[in-house]
Design an enzyme around this catalytic site. Structure first.
Site, PDB file in Angstrom:
ATOM      1  N   ASP A   9     -31.592 -53.114 101.510  1.00  0.00           N
ATOM      2  CA  ASP A   9     -31.989 -51.769 101.907  1.00  0.00           C
ATOM      3  C   ASP A   9     -33.517 -51.739 101.783  1.00  0.00           C
ATOM      4  O   ASP A   9     -34.109 -52.601 101.115  1.00  0.00           O
ATOM      5  CB  ASP A   9     -31.328 -50.775 100.942  1.00  0.00           C
ATOM      6  CG  ASP A   9     -31.807 -49.362 101.157  1.00  0.00           C
ATOM      7  OD1 ASP A   9     -31.917 -48.942 102.315  1.00  0.00           O
ATOM      8  OD2 ASP A   9     -32.088 -48.674 100.145  1.00  0.00           O
ATOM      9  N   LEU A  10     -34.163 -50.779 102.400  1.00  0.00           N
ATOM     10  CA  LEU A  10     -35.636 -50.723 102.322  1.00  0.00           C
ATOM     11  C   LEU A  10     -36.128 -49.653 101.329  1.00  0.00           C
ATOM     12  O   LEU A  10     -36.758 -49.970 100.321  1.00  0.00           O
ATOM     13  CB  LEU A  10     -36.206 -50.435 103.721  1.00  0.00           C
ATOM     14  CG  LEU A  10     -37.706 -50.159 103.764  1.00  0.00           C
ATOM     15  CD1 LEU A  10     -38.512 -51.415 103.464  1.00  0.00           C
ATOM     16  CD2 LEU A  10     -38.108 -49.604 105.128  1.00  0.00           C
ATOM     17  N   ASP A  11     -35.795 -48.392 101.646  1.00  0.00           N
ATOM     18  CA  ASP A  11     -36.319 -47.271 100.856  1.00  0.00           C
ATOM     19  C   ASP A  11     -35.739 -47.291  99.445  1.00  0.00           C
ATOM     20  O   ASP A  11     -34.531 -47.147  99.261  1.00  0.00           O
ATOM     21  CB  ASP A  11     -35.952 -45.934 101.524  1.00  0.00           C
ATOM     22  CG  ASP A  11     -36.617 -45.766 102.886  1.00  0.00           C
ATOM     23  OD1 ASP A  11     -37.810 -46.073 103.002  1.00  0.00           O
ATOM     24  OD2 ASP A  11     -35.932 -45.319 103.828  1.00  0.00           O
ATOM     25  N   THR A  17     -40.353 -45.575  98.775  1.00  0.00           N
ATOM     26  CA  THR A  17     -40.370 -44.493  99.757  1.00  0.00           C
ATOM     27  C   THR A  17     -39.228 -43.503  99.558  1.00  0.00           C
ATOM     28  O   THR A  17     -39.265 -42.409 100.131  1.00  0.00           O
ATOM     29  CB  THR A  17     -40.312 -45.093 101.180  1.00  0.00           C
ATOM     30  OG1 THR A  17     -39.492 -46.266 101.123  1.00  0.00           O
ATOM     31  CG2 THR A  17     -41.695 -45.457 101.682  1.00  0.00           C
ATOM     32  N   LYS A  45     -29.696 -40.053  99.767  1.00  0.00           N
ATOM     33  CA  LYS A  45     -30.218 -41.420  99.824  1.00  0.00           C
ATOM     34  C   LYS A  45     -29.346 -42.290 100.710  1.00  0.00           C
ATOM     35  O   LYS A  45     -28.130 -42.314 100.563  1.00  0.00           O
ATOM     36  CB  LYS A  45     -30.304 -42.024  98.418  1.00  0.00           C
ATOM     37  CG  LYS A  45     -31.450 -41.446  97.606  1.00  0.00           C
ATOM     38  CD  LYS A  45     -31.610 -42.187  96.293  1.00  0.00           C
ATOM     39  CE  LYS A  45     -32.782 -41.638  95.508  1.00  0.00           C
ATOM     40  NZ  LYS A  45     -32.843 -42.216  94.154  1.00  0.00           N
ATOM     41  N   SER A 116     -31.737 -50.883 106.945  1.00  0.00           N
ATOM     42  CA  SER A 116     -32.179 -49.545 106.536  1.00  0.00           C
ATOM     43  C   SER A 116     -31.757 -48.529 107.582  1.00  0.00           C
ATOM     44  O   SER A 116     -31.711 -48.833 108.777  1.00  0.00           O
ATOM     45  CB  SER A 116     -33.705 -49.531 106.415  1.00  0.00           C
ATOM     46  OG  SER A 116     -34.169 -48.210 106.270  1.00  0.00           O
ATOM     47  N   ALA A 117     -31.494 -47.304 107.121  1.00  0.00           N
ATOM     48  CA  ALA A 117     -31.162 -46.219 108.043  1.00  0.00           C
ATOM     49  C   ALA A 117     -32.417 -45.588 108.632  1.00  0.00           C
ATOM     50  O   ALA A 117     -32.335 -44.700 109.470  1.00  0.00           O
ATOM     51  CB  ALA A 117     -30.361 -45.156 107.295  1.00  0.00           C
ATOM     52  N   LYS A 147     -24.587 -44.783 106.296  1.00  0.00           N
ATOM     53  CA  LYS A 147     -23.945 -45.291 105.088  1.00  0.00           C
ATOM     54  C   LYS A 147     -23.239 -44.100 104.435  1.00  0.00           C
ATOM     55  O   LYS A 147     -23.767 -43.004 104.527  1.00  0.00           O
ATOM     56  CB  LYS A 147     -24.996 -45.864 104.128  1.00  0.00           C
ATOM     57  CG  LYS A 147     -25.808 -47.034 104.715  1.00  0.00           C
ATOM     58  CD  LYS A 147     -27.019 -47.348 103.868  1.00  0.00           C
ATOM     59  CE  LYS A 147     -27.899 -48.389 104.538  1.00  0.00           C
ATOM     60  NZ  LYS A 147     -29.131 -48.690 103.809  1.00  0.00           N
ATOM     61  N   GLU A 171     -29.072 -52.423  97.081  1.00  0.00           N
ATOM     62  CA  GLU A 171     -29.179 -50.992  97.389  1.00  0.00           C
ATOM     63  C   GLU A 171     -29.609 -50.166  96.180  1.00  0.00           C
ATOM     64  O   GLU A 171     -29.356 -50.568  95.040  1.00  0.00           O
ATOM     65  CB  GLU A 171     -27.791 -50.474  97.797  1.00  0.00           C
ATOM     66  CG  GLU A 171     -27.549 -50.428  99.274  1.00  0.00           C
ATOM     67  CD  GLU A 171     -28.294 -49.309  99.991  1.00  0.00           C
ATOM     68  OE1 GLU A 171     -28.885 -48.439  99.311  1.00  0.00           O
ATOM     69  OE2 GLU A 171     -28.304 -49.307 101.224  1.00  0.00           O
ATOM     70  N   ASP A 172     -30.205 -49.010  96.443  1.00  0.00           N
ATOM     71  CA  ASP A 172     -30.520 -48.076  95.350  1.00  0.00           C
ATOM     72  C   ASP A 172     -29.682 -46.795  95.477  1.00  0.00           C
ATOM     73  O   ASP A 172     -29.858 -45.876  94.694  1.00  0.00           O
ATOM     74  CB  ASP A 172     -32.013 -47.693  95.373  1.00  0.00           C
ATOM     75  CG  ASP A 172     -32.362 -46.867  96.589  1.00  0.00           C
ATOM     76  OD1 ASP A 172     -31.840 -47.181  97.690  1.00  0.00           O
ATOM     77  OD2 ASP A 172     -33.118 -45.903  96.460  1.00  0.00           O
TER      78      ASP A 172
HETATM   79  C1  BG6 Z   1     -32.867 -44.089 104.455  1.00  0.00           C
HETATM   80  C2  BG6 Z   1     -33.285 -43.156 103.337  1.00  0.00           C
HETATM   81  O1  BG6 Z   1     -33.317 -45.375 104.174  1.00  0.00           O
HETATM   82  O2  BG6 Z   1     -33.422 -43.662 105.693  1.00  0.00           O
HETATM   83  C3  BG6 Z   1     -32.928 -41.722 103.677  1.00  0.00           C
HETATM   84  O3  BG6 Z   1     -32.634 -43.547 102.135  1.00  0.00           O
HETATM   85  C4  BG6 Z   1     -33.511 -41.352 105.040  1.00  0.00           C
HETATM   86  O4  BG6 Z   1     -33.423 -40.877 102.675  1.00  0.00           O
HETATM   87  C5  BG6 Z   1     -33.043 -42.351 106.101  1.00  0.00           C
HETATM   88  O5  BG6 Z   1     -33.093 -40.043 105.418  1.00  0.00           O
HETATM   89  C6  BG6 Z   1     -33.613 -42.056 107.478  1.00  0.00           C
HETATM   90  O6  BG6 Z   1     -34.997 -42.226 107.468  1.00  0.00           O
HETATM   91  P1  BG6 Z   1     -35.972 -41.781 108.640  1.00  0.00           P
HETATM   92  O7  BG6 Z   1     -37.294 -42.422 108.250  1.00  0.00           O
HETATM   93  O8  BG6 Z   1     -35.428 -42.349 109.905  1.00  0.00           O
HETATM   94  O9  BG6 Z   1     -36.013 -40.315 108.653  1.00  0.00           O
HETATM   95 MG    MG Z   2     -32.461 -46.736  99.629  1.00  0.00          MG
END
Ligand code: BG6
Ligand code: MG
Length: 214
Positions: A9-11, A17, A45, A116-117, A147, A171-172
């Site tokens: 996962d990224l964030d 972030t 998240k 990542s989403a 997710k 993942e976090d």
């Molecule tokens: C996920 C985050 O990685 O990305 C979420 O954990 C976030 O909090 C989602 O809503 C979507 O991100 P973005 O940058 O496309 O709005």
């Molecule tokens: Mg995350």
């Protein structure tokens, strides 16, 4: 088990972030009269921008308060706020332990992918100077289900051409841990929040990543 691939996962895993997403959603919440607590934020998240907004509106009993057009404007407000917060990200913002772990994976010939989403993922990875570090980065625009649905992890697995049983996911977020497991992989959770209890391996922080047995 010999690990052949790691899907990140990224964030909140590669960089912090997750905190910026929280700050930006909180700002939106204040604008529309829905106070967003840290506890509720755990449920956001790993969840896409659109699904996060829907959850926030449901949380504030305002499911029907906005038209589709207004919802688009609310998402744009949040994203513009968020983009300002991530503008100054530099390679120094890579979380501790991540770079030594990536190095260890490279030395062991383990493939690496990002699931990542976030539609801001490539911008962030580029600011961290990690864009070329991964064999594959899933494009969140191509992902239909948030997710805990495993779609984003299954897409990464397919792209790096490995079987789930040969890979782990990191993942976090509770939803992310479930998504990894639903994709058939073992899940490593970063953080000690009790919502992560279902993970296969728990680490207190990214600093512990380099001790993972490959
Ligand atoms: C996920 C985050 O990685 O990305 C979420 O954990 C976030 O909090 C989602 O809503 C979507 O991100 P973005 O940058 O496309 O709005
Ligand atoms: Mg995350």
């Amino acid at each position: 088990m010999k690990i052949k691939g790691v899907i990140f996962d990224l964030d909140g895993v590669i960089t912090d972030t997750a905190e910026y997403h929280y700050i930006a959603w909180k700002a939106l919440g204040e604008k529309i009269g829905i106070p967003i607590t840290r506890t509720f934020n755990e449920e956001l998240k790993g969840v896409s921008r659109k699904d996060s907004l829907e959850r926030i509106l449901a949380f504030g009993n305002k499911e029907d308060a906005f038209s589709d057009e207004e919802k688009e404007a609310l998402m744009a407000f949040k994203n513009e706020y968020y983009v300002k917060l991530i503008r100054d990200i530099t390679p120094r913002d890579v979380l501790p332990g991540v770079l030594p772990f990536l190095k260890k994976l490279n030395q062991a010939g383990v493939k690496k992918a990002i699931a990542s989403a976030s539609k801001n993922a490539t911008t962030i990875l580029s600011s961290l100077e990690l864009l070329n570090e991964f064999d594959y980065i899933v494009d969140a625009k191509e992902i239909r289900y948030s997710k805990p649905h495993p779609e984003v992890f299954l897409k990464a697995l397919k792209a790096i051409d490995l079987k789930a049983e040969d890979c782990i996911g990191i993942e976090d977020a509770a939803a992310g841990v479930t998504a990894i497991q639903e994709a058939g992989m073992k899940a490593v959770a970063i953080g000690l929040d009790e919502s992560l209890n279902h993970a296969d391996i728990r680490l207190q922080s990214t600093e512990e990543l380099p001790v993972l047995k490959l």
